[in-house]
Design an enzyme around this catalytic site. Structure first.
Site, mmCIF file in Angstrom:
data_model
loop_
_atom_site.group_PDB
_atom_site.id
_atom_site.type_symbol
_atom_site.label_atom_id
_atom_site.label_comp_id
_atom_site.label_asym_id
_atom_site.label_seq_id
_atom_site.Cartn_x
_atom_site.Cartn_y
_atom_site.Cartn_z
ATOM 1 N N ASP A 1 -10.787 2.625 -3.173
ATOM 2 C CA ASP A 1 -11.401 1.069 -2.405
ATOM 3 C C ASP A 1 -12.595 1.240 -2.625
ATOM 4 O O ASP A 1 -13.432 2.097 -2.370
ATOM 5 C CB ASP A 1 -10.749 1.451 -0.951
ATOM 6 C CG ASP A 1 -9.141 1.523 -0.988
ATOM 7 O OD1 ASP A 1 -9.096 1.734 -1.042
ATOM 8 O OD2 ASP A 1 -9.139 2.095 0.943
ATOM 9 N N ASP B 1 0.807 -1.216 -0.050
ATOM 10 C CA ASP B 1 0.312 -0.276 -0.576
ATOM 11 C C ASP B 1 1.064 1.018 -0.314
ATOM 12 O O ASP B 1 1.929 0.839 -0.072
ATOM 13 C CB ASP B 1 -1.147 -0.295 1.215
ATOM 14 C CG ASP B 1 -2.395 0.358 1.099
ATOM 15 O OD1 ASP B 1 -1.987 1.727 0.027
ATOM 16 O OD2 ASP B 1 -3.152 0.477 1.983
HETATM 17 C C1 GLA Z 1 -5.770 1.117 1.967
HETATM 18 C C2 GLA Z 1 -6.481 0.214 0.556
HETATM 19 C C3 GLA Z 1 -6.875 -0.761 1.325
HETATM 20 C C4 GLA Z 1 -7.153 -1.487 2.043
HETATM 21 C C5 GLA Z 1 -6.609 -0.616 3.557
HETATM 22 C C6 GLA Z 1 -6.259 -0.794 4.995
HETATM 23 O O1 GLA Z 1 -6.918 2.213 1.451
HETATM 24 O O2 GLA Z 1 -6.592 0.820 -0.425
HETATM 25 O O3 GLA Z 1 -7.243 -1.699 -0.082
HETATM 26 O O4 GLA Z 1 -5.811 -2.111 2.551
HETATM 27 O O5 GLA Z 1 -5.731 0.647 2.508
HETATM 28 O O6 GLA Z 1 -5.395 0.580 5.861
#
Ligand code: GLA
Length: 434
Positions: free
Chosen positions: A219, A158
């Site tokens: 997301d 990430d």
């Molecule tokens: C980001 C990513 C998500 C998830 C969260 C975890 O928002 O895009 O897919 O992994 O972090 O905190």
């Protein structure tokens, strides 16, 4: 081309154009904790749903006992909030000792014993998005080695709490570090999502060389709005995204939320069908212990899975966007076959959409059609007008086999002419195939 030269050329191009770890030649499939279970660490009050060893063991049991693994759903992926707040005395990441009493190696052994694979999560920055220890540039090698030592099979990197310059160094560096461990570890990069997902900021050629999959966009949430928003972005930008995808390198529109709370049956079919058209990774984020049989049958639909997993790995495209709010999507498949999806953005009633295969760029011939969600088949000539009835926010999905010259004799059965060619009769029920 001489065969040896051809082989050499293919080897060279594979080495040049895709991360050379041999994994994920078709889109990866499995389960990922984040969307459904987030950063729930309240094991005292919510023992069934908190991020801990048992949750992953439960999902592994379901995957291996309820028919998922055989269909290809083999990854069990830990996301954020798995680690302890402190690194160990050797500077290595460590799992939260209360929630993962056996550590990650115990979990990976449990999964491997069942023919499953383990994915883990980290962040190219000072902290993960959830505030856990991050993997700053100086920690990349040690963390890659730690994951390899734990026999991890996939790593999602990430990008919270890092800037563009650090990301431009860190993502390629992690790719090298993972390769250097000698363990094939599927590498998921969130890098493009942090850079707006589009060139010139994002270089998809480079991503294909260093990552197996990448999150391009925001997301997913447990709602139809969220699915629509993602679909819109991916198909608006399809001309940029399609060439980026191929065996070993995939665009990732994020998890499947089928089986959760936000999608109806038709919307669930739409997500499944369009993720298959996009050659997207199929990571479910749901509770496999309590999933409904309706959601399960959509996720376990063999035909959609085989379309998603087509070995050519060509990402499909939106062909038509009608004023009536009907859209048609198409994906070329191996053996001259293809998939079609008729999708309705309407919210009134099932819409009777009329078209023909020749209008959808199919060449002269007759085609065997297999309706993925009703299991009905029919033969269609390219020129035949047909009608499909598409439910509000739903899809009709077809597997279309290679064209053949129509040979009427093949439809004689028991002395009777069984003409399976759909006549295009407006009054006939288009979903009842002859
Ligand atoms: C980001 C990513 C998500 C998830 C969260 C975890 O928002 O895009 O897919 O992994 O972090 O905190």
């Amino acid at each position: 081309m001489h065969l040896a030269v051809f082989l050499l050329a293919s080897v060279l191009s594979a080495a040049t154009f895709a991360l050379d770890n041999g994994v994920m030649r078709t889109p990866p499939m499995g389960w990922l904790a984040w969307e459904r279970f987030r950063c729930d660490i309240d094991c005292k009050n919510d023992p069934k749903n908190c991020i801990r060893q048992n949750l992953f063991i439960d999902m592994a049991d379901r995957l291996s006992e309820d028919g998922w693994r055989e269909l290809g759903y083999v990854y069990v992926n830990i996301d954020d909030c798995w680690s302890s707040m402190e690194r160990d005395e050797n500077g290595r990441l460590q799992a939260d000792p209360k929630r993962f009493p056996g550590g990650i190696p115990k979990l990976s052994r449990y999964l491997h014993d069942r023919g499953l694979k383990l994915g883990i999560y980290g962040d190219m920055g000072t902290h993960t998005c959830g505030g856990y220890p991050g993997t700053t540039l100086d920690k990349i090698e040690i963390d890659a080695q730690t994951f390899a030592d734990w026999e991890v099979d996939m790593f999602k990197f990430d990008g919270c709490y890092s800037n563009a310059t650090e990301q431009a160094k860190g993502y390629p560096l992690m790719s090298k570090a993972l390769n250097a461990t000698g363990r094939p570890i599927g590498y998921s990069c969130s890098w493009p999502a942090y850079q707006g997902g589009l060139p010139p900021k994002v270089n998809y050629t480079q991503l294909g060389e260093i990552c197996n999959l990448w999150r391009n966009y925001g997301d997913i949430q447990d709602s139809w709005d969220s699915v629509l928003n993602i679909l819109e972005w991916f198909f608006e930008n399809q001309d940029v995204l399609i060439p980026a995808a191929g065996p070993g390198r995939w665009n990732d529109p994020d998890m499947l939320v089928i089986g959760d709370f936000g999608l109806s049956k038709d919307q669930s079919r739409s997500q499944m069908a369009l993720w298959a058209i996009m050659a997207a990774p199929l990571f479910m984020s749901n509770d496999l212990r309590t999933i409904s049989s309706e959601a399960r049958s959509i996720l376990q639909n063999k035909m959609v899975i085989s379309i998603n997993q087509d070995p050519m790995g060509i990402q499909g495209r939106r062909l038509v966007k009608e004023k009536s709010n009907i859209e048609v999507f198409w994906r070329p498949l191996s053996s001259d076959a293809s998939a079609l999806v008729f999708f309705s953005r309407r919210t009134d009633m099932p819409y009777r959409y009329q078209t023909s295969l020749s209008k959808l760029n199919y060449t002269t011939g007759s085609y065997k059609i297999y309706d993925v969600f009703t299991d009905k088949t029919m033969i269609l000539k390219d020129s035949t007008n047909f009608v499909v009835s598409v439910n509000p926010t739903g899809v009709v999905m077809w597997y279309v086999s290679a064209p053949s010259k129509l040979n009427r004799r093949q439809f004689y059965r028991g002395g009777n002419v069984q003409d399976s060619v759909y006549t295009g009769d407006e009054n006939a029920n288009p979903r009842v195939f002859l």
